[in-house]
Motif scaffolding. Structure first.
Motif, PDB file in Angstrom:
ATOM      1  N   LEU A 247       0.833  -1.190   0.000  1.00  0.00           N
ATOM      2  CA  LEU A 247       0.000   0.000   0.000  1.00  0.00           C
ATOM      3  C   LEU A 247       0.874   1.250   0.000  1.00  0.00           C
ATOM      4  O   LEU A 247       1.729   1.410   0.869  1.00  0.00           O
ATOM      5  CB  LEU A 247      -0.908  -0.003   1.232  1.00  0.00           C
ATOM      6  N   TYR A 248       0.658   2.126  -0.966  1.00  0.00           N
ATOM      7  CA  TYR A 248       1.381   3.395  -1.051  1.00  0.00           C
ATOM      8  C   TYR A 248       0.408   4.533  -0.771  1.00  0.00           C
ATOM      9  O   TYR A 248      -0.763   4.477  -1.147  1.00  0.00           O
ATOM     10  CB  TYR A 248       2.009   3.579  -2.434  1.00  0.00           C
ATOM     11  N   TRP A 249       0.911   5.566  -0.116  1.00  0.00           N
ATOM     12  CA  TRP A 249       0.077   6.702   0.246  1.00  0.00           C
ATOM     13  C   TRP A 249       0.815   8.005  -0.026  1.00  0.00           C
ATOM     14  O   TRP A 249       2.043   8.068   0.053  1.00  0.00           O
ATOM     15  CB  TRP A 249      -0.333   6.636   1.727  1.00  0.00           C
ATOM     16  N   VAL A 250       0.065   9.043  -0.353  1.00  0.00           N
ATOM     17  CA  VAL A 250       0.616  10.366  -0.615  1.00  0.00           C
ATOM     18  C   VAL A 250      -0.260  11.380   0.115  1.00  0.00           C
ATOM     19  O   VAL A 250      -1.487  11.375  -0.048  1.00  0.00           O
ATOM     20  CB  VAL A 250       0.652  10.689  -2.125  1.00  0.00           C
ATOM     21  N   ALA A 251       0.377  12.262   0.928  1.00  0.00           N
ATOM     22  CA  ALA A 251      -0.378  13.218   1.748  1.00  0.00           C
ATOM     23  C   ALA A 251       0.243  14.606   1.651  1.00  0.00           C
ATOM     24  O   ALA A 251       1.001  15.013   2.535  1.00  0.00           O
ATOM     25  CB  ALA A 251      -0.419  12.750   3.194  1.00  0.00           C
ATOM     26  N   PRO A 252      -0.044  15.375   0.596  1.00  0.00           N
ATOM     27  CA  PRO A 252       0.424  16.764   0.530  1.00  0.00           C
ATOM     28  C   PRO A 252      -0.356  17.635   1.523  1.00  0.00           C
ATOM     29  O   PRO A 252      -1.544  17.429   1.747  1.00  0.00           O
ATOM     30  CB  PRO A 252       0.122  17.175  -0.909  1.00  0.00           C
ATOM     31  N   LEU A 253       0.323  18.597   2.133  1.00  0.00           N
ATOM     32  CA  LEU A 253      -0.354  19.556   2.993  1.00  0.00           C
ATOM     33  C   LEU A 253      -0.903  20.700   2.144  1.00  0.00           C
ATOM     34  O   LEU A 253      -0.617  20.814   0.945  1.00  0.00           O
ATOM     35  CB  LEU A 253       0.618  20.109   4.044  1.00  0.00           C
ATOM     36  N   TYR A 259      -1.571  22.540   7.355  1.00  0.00           N
ATOM     37  CA  TYR A 259      -2.838  21.831   7.493  1.00  0.00           C
ATOM     38  C   TYR A 259      -2.868  20.577   6.613  1.00  0.00           C
ATOM     39  O   TYR A 259      -2.613  20.628   5.407  1.00  0.00           O
ATOM     40  CB  TYR A 259      -3.978  22.774   7.102  1.00  0.00           C
ATOM     41  N   PHE A 260      -3.171  19.433   7.229  1.00  0.00           N
ATOM     42  CA  PHE A 260      -3.253  18.143   6.527  1.00  0.00           C
ATOM     43  C   PHE A 260      -4.733  17.782   6.361  1.00  0.00           C
ATOM     44  O   PHE A 260      -5.414  17.494   7.338  1.00  0.00           O
ATOM     45  CB  PHE A 260      -2.493  17.090   7.341  1.00  0.00           C
ATOM     46  N   ASP A 261      -5.199  17.804   5.102  1.00  0.00           N
ATOM     47  CA  ASP A 261      -6.629  17.592   4.900  1.00  0.00           C
ATOM     48  C   ASP A 261      -6.953  16.501   3.873  1.00  0.00           C
ATOM     49  O   ASP A 261      -8.017  15.879   3.950  1.00  0.00           O
ATOM     50  CB  ASP A 261      -7.304  18.898   4.489  1.00  0.00           C
ATOM     51  N   LYS A 282     -10.702  12.856   2.289  1.00  0.00           N
ATOM     52  CA  LYS A 282     -10.549  14.135   2.975  1.00  0.00           C
ATOM     53  C   LYS A 282     -10.660  13.912   4.476  1.00  0.00           C
ATOM     54  O   LYS A 282     -11.546  13.191   4.933  1.00  0.00           O
ATOM     55  CB  LYS A 282     -11.618  15.127   2.525  1.00  0.00           C
ATOM     56  N   MET A 283      -9.749  14.549   5.239  1.00  0.00           N
ATOM     57  CA  MET A 283      -9.757  14.402   6.688  1.00  0.00           C
ATOM     58  C   MET A 283     -10.126  15.709   7.378  1.00  0.00           C
ATOM     59  O   MET A 283     -11.165  15.810   8.002  1.00  0.00           O
ATOM     60  CB  MET A 283      -8.386  13.927   7.199  1.00  0.00           C
ATOM     61  N   GLY A 284      -9.265  16.704   7.270  1.00  0.00           N
ATOM     62  CA  GLY A 284      -9.585  18.003   7.816  1.00  0.00           C
ATOM     63  C   GLY A 284      -9.145  18.263   9.229  1.00  0.00           C
ATOM     64  O   GLY A 284      -9.587  19.234   9.834  1.00  0.00           O
ATOM     65  N   TYR A 285      -8.260  17.418   9.812  1.00  0.00           N
ATOM     66  CA  TYR A 285      -7.827  17.702  11.184  1.00  0.00           C
ATOM     67  C   TYR A 285      -6.392  17.252  11.460  1.00  0.00           C
ATOM     68  O   TYR A 285      -6.040  16.905  12.573  1.00  0.00           O
ATOM     69  CB  TYR A 285      -8.758  17.034  12.205  1.00  0.00           C
ATOM     70  N   GLY A 286      -5.533  17.259  10.459  1.00  0.00           N
ATOM     71  CA  GLY A 286      -4.131  16.911  10.643  1.00  0.00           C
ATOM     72  C   GLY A 286      -3.250  18.141  10.774  1.00  0.00           C
ATOM     73  O   GLY A 286      -3.572  19.211  10.258  1.00  0.00           O
ATOM     74  N   PHE A 297      -3.176   1.693   9.063  1.00  0.00           N
ATOM     75  CA  PHE A 297      -3.680   2.822   9.849  1.00  0.00           C
ATOM     76  C   PHE A 297      -2.720   3.995   9.665  1.00  0.00           C
ATOM     77  O   PHE A 297      -1.498   3.809   9.624  1.00  0.00           O
ATOM     78  CB  PHE A 297      -3.790   2.484  11.334  1.00  0.00           C
ATOM     79  N   MET A 298      -3.294   5.181   9.569  1.00  0.00           N
ATOM     80  CA  MET A 298      -2.470   6.381   9.471  1.00  0.00           C
ATOM     81  C   MET A 298      -2.408   7.061  10.835  1.00  0.00           C
ATOM     82  O   MET A 298      -3.434   7.244  11.498  1.00  0.00           O
ATOM     83  CB  MET A 298      -3.012   7.353   8.431  1.00  0.00           C
ATOM     84  N   TYR A 299      -1.197   7.461  11.225  1.00  0.00           N
ATOM     85  CA  TYR A 299      -0.958   8.115  12.508  1.00  0.00           C
ATOM     86  C   TYR A 299      -0.422   9.518  12.243  1.00  0.00           C
ATOM     87  O   TYR A 299       0.483   9.707  11.422  1.00  0.00           O
ATOM     88  CB  TYR A 299       0.040   7.317  13.336  1.00  0.00           C
ATOM     89  N   PHE A 300      -0.963  10.502  12.944  1.00  0.00           N
ATOM     90  CA  PHE A 300      -0.559  11.883  12.712  1.00  0.00           C
ATOM     91  C   PHE A 300      -0.875  12.716  13.948  1.00  0.00           C
ATOM     92  O   PHE A 300      -1.519  12.255  14.899  1.00  0.00           O
ATOM     93  CB  PHE A 300      -1.263  12.466  11.476  1.00  0.00           C
ATOM     94  N   ASN A 301      -0.419  13.976  13.942  1.00  0.00           N
ATOM     95  CA  ASN A 301      -0.634  14.929  15.019  1.00  0.00           C
ATOM     96  C   ASN A 301      -1.982  15.621  14.795  1.00  0.00           C
ATOM     97  O   ASN A 301      -2.198  16.260  13.760  1.00  0.00           O
ATOM     98  CB  ASN A 301       0.510  15.939  15.030  1.00  0.00           C
ATOM     99  N   TYR A 302      -2.865  15.507  15.777  1.00  0.00           N
ATOM    100  CA  TYR A 302      -4.167  16.163  15.654  1.00  0.00           C
ATOM    101  C   TYR A 302      -3.967  17.678  15.729  1.00  0.00           C
ATOM    102  O   TYR A 302      -3.204  18.189  16.550  1.00  0.00           O
ATOM    103  CB  TYR A 302      -5.117  15.699  16.759  1.00  0.00           C
ATOM    104  N   TYR A 303      -4.672  18.394  14.886  1.00  0.00           N
ATOM    105  CA  TYR A 303      -4.451  19.834  14.673  1.00  0.00           C
ATOM    106  C   TYR A 303      -4.546  20.641  15.972  1.00  0.00           C
ATOM    107  O   TYR A 303      -5.520  20.550  16.713  1.00  0.00           O
ATOM    108  CB  TYR A 303      -5.466  20.369  13.660  1.00  0.00           C
ATOM    109  N   GLY A 304      -3.493  21.443  16.223  1.00  0.00           N
ATOM    110  CA  GLY A 304      -3.488  22.380  17.333  1.00  0.00           C
ATOM    111  C   GLY A 304      -3.369  21.758  18.710  1.00  0.00           C
ATOM    112  O   GLY A 304      -3.574  22.456  19.717  1.00  0.00           O
ATOM    113  N   THR A 305      -3.011  20.470  18.810  1.00  0.00           N
ATOM    114  CA  THR A 305      -2.896  19.794  20.100  1.00  0.00           C
ATOM    115  C   THR A 305      -1.625  18.943  20.118  1.00  0.00           C
ATOM    116  O   THR A 305      -0.900  18.851  19.128  1.00  0.00           O
ATOM    117  CB  THR A 305      -4.107  18.877  20.349  1.00  0.00           C
ATOM    118  N   SER A 306      -1.382  18.315  21.268  1.00  0.00           N
ATOM    119  CA  SER A 306      -0.297  17.330  21.367  1.00  0.00           C
ATOM    120  C   SER A 306      -0.854  15.907  21.267  1.00  0.00           C
ATOM    121  O   SER A 306      -0.205  14.954  21.695  1.00  0.00           O
ATOM    122  CB  SER A 306       0.454  17.498  22.693  1.00  0.00           C
TER     123      SER A 306
END
Length: 496
Positions: A247-253, A259-261, A282-286, A297-306
């Motif tokens: 599985l390949y994935w691409v996530a431009p900000l 902002y990762f959406d 579309k996600m809207g909170y990365g 599963f994709m793991y990332f930093n939730y927007y504006g938090t730790s």
């Protein structure tokens, strides 16, 4: 013997002067016989006390003369012994330096030297005692000269010892430096031979190697699907060691670089190259470009938090959100030239990781292994590297590799931290790049590649690891007795 007789006569007449009674000397007459010999007759008062004092002084004079002659003999012997010791030490030093510099024994440590030093100290004490007994007589002046000679001999011997000790230490340091250079040359030779004659390729997910050896030239795949204005982002392959799930994935900000959406999924490398058969979500909170994919599963930093966020890629569903204890956020300690990357996620053969900084670590990079199911921190390590001074990092077989920028066209992998033993080391592996900034860096155990998002372009590097092979251990160099090597200190950076 003339000086000795003069000294004896002086000592015999000394009590008369010391007693301060010259008027008691009487009936002093002299005569000369036919052969020219002069006879003197001195009549002393009939006093047993004065005679006893005279006898005591005579006895003391004989004792001092005997001690004086013995000390002169000893001083002569010491001078010859010192000269012989100097010649012997020079010959031994030259011979041993030619044969083996590591086996040189300091002159200061030999029994003969220590015995000679003790004898000189004893001679100094004896001359001082005799000088005190002699008082203000001429014998005291002679003993004073003797004491100076013994002191000078002792000082010369100590200076010789100090000089020999300093020379020995300097030589030992030089030998240690040369030994270190030799070991370094051997390691470089082994790496060069391994690169010329590489072993069989590592199977997917294998850690049977000796660490990262080199990085290939970059292969530029294409521009990201959102265009050149989206310079920040990340991409890669599922970092779980499973070649059956390519599985390949691409996530431009967004163009703002934070902002990762949106992201896209491709089920094969060919589909990625041809930009076909993809799923776009579309996600809207990365927040930032530190995301990774591990076991679908994709793991990332939730927007504006730790917080750590976990999304199921099968349904684009946020399944878990959990704060990362102590982690800073909102661009507090991000990488150099890569803003908003407070939490940097990584997957490798050993599991799921997150790289970040805390106020407690004063901005130094912290490595934590996560439970992929619950997102709880299982174990953490604090490194010695200041995170804002790094340009990026990644994990491979439980080892952190950190990068720094050398120029607009080259990076250097300069630091490694092994979480299995808490040891760190410095290395120098150059990594070329097409454009200036490396935003997302993700390692894949399935093909041992490094996937990099470089100012909007997707490119990857093939990694080469050192091949493990049995080696004969070099015997440790012997050190002189009493010169122990400093104990090796293993620095533990594990957080409790």
């Amino acid at each position: 013997m003339q000086p000795v007789l003069t000294l004896l006569a002086t000592l015999l007449l000394l009590p008369l002067v010391l007693l301060g009674q010259p008027q008691l000397v009487r009936n002093l007459s002299n005569s000369m016989n036919e052969s020219g010999t002069c006879h003197c007759t001195v009549h002393l008062p009939n006093s047993s006390v004065l005679l006893q004092q005279l006898e005591q002084l005579q006895s003391m004079a004989k004792e001092l003369i005997g001690e004086y002659e013995q000390q002169l003999l000893w001083a002569s012997k010491y001078a010859r012994a010192i000269e012989e010791q100097e010649n012997q030490a020079l010959e031994i030093s030259q011979t041993q330096e030619i044969r083996n510099p590591n086996t040189i024994t300091s002159l200061y440590e030999t029994p003969a030297f220590n015995l000679l030093l003790l004898e000189l100290e004893g001679a100094q004490a004896l001359t001082a005692e005799l000088k005190t007994k002699a008082g203000a007589s001429r014998t005291a002046d002679l003993l004073h000269q003797l004491q100076e000679q013994v002191t000078n001999a002792s000082l010369s011997l100590k200076l010789l010892a100090d000089s020999d000790q300093r020379s020995f230490r300097a030589l030992q340091q030089e030998v240690d430096v040369l030994q270190g250079r030799l070991n370094e040359c051997e390691r470089e030779k082994e790496q060069e031979q391994a690169s010329r004659h590489p072993g069989p390729p590592l199977p997917p997910g294998s850690c049977a190697h000796g660490g990262l050896q080199k990085v290939s030239r970059p292969l530029v795949l294409q521009l990201n699907w959102r265009g050149i204005s989206h310079k920040a982002g990340a991409w890669g392959r599922d970092s779980a060691p499973s070649p059956d799930s390519p599985l390949y994935w691409v996530a431009p900000l967004r163009a703002d670089g934070r902002y990762f959406d949106y992201y896209r999924l491709h089920k094969s490398y060919d589909d990625l190259v041809m930009l076909k058969n993809y799923e776009q979500w579309k996600m809207g909170y990365g927040d930032g470009s530190g995301n990774t994919v591990y076991k679908n599963f994709m793991y990332f930093n939730y927007y504006g938090t730790s917080d750590i966020a976990k999304v199921d890629l099968s349904s684009n569903t946020l399944v878990l959100q959990r704060p990362l204890p102590g982690a800073t956020y909102n661009n507090r300690f991000s990488y150099a030239s890569v803003p908003w990357k407070d939490l940097d996620f990584a997957g490798d053969e050993k599991g799921l990781w997150v790289l970040y900084a805390t106020e407690e670590s004063k901005g130094n990079l912290v490595v934590s292994r996560l439970n992929a199911s619950t997102l709880e921190v299982e174990e953490s390590w604090r490194t010695s590297q200041y995170k804002p001074a790094l340009s990026g990092a990644f994990m491979a077989c439980g080892v952190l590799y950190a990068l720094r920028s050398l120029s607009t066209r080259q990076e250097e992998i300069f630091y490694a931290f092994d979480t299995t033993n808490g040891q760190e080391r410095h290395l120098s592996i150059l990594l070329d790049k097409m454009l200036e900034t490396l935003h997302g860096i993700n390692y894949s155990p399935s093909d041992h590649r490094l996937y990099v998002y470089n100012d909007g372009y997707l490119m990857y590097y093939d990694l080469t690891f050192l091949t493990l092979k049995p080696t004969l251990s070099r015997p440790a160099a012997k050190r002189p007795s009493g010169d122990r090597a400093p104990p090796r200190v293993v620095k533990s950076n594990r957080l409790q």
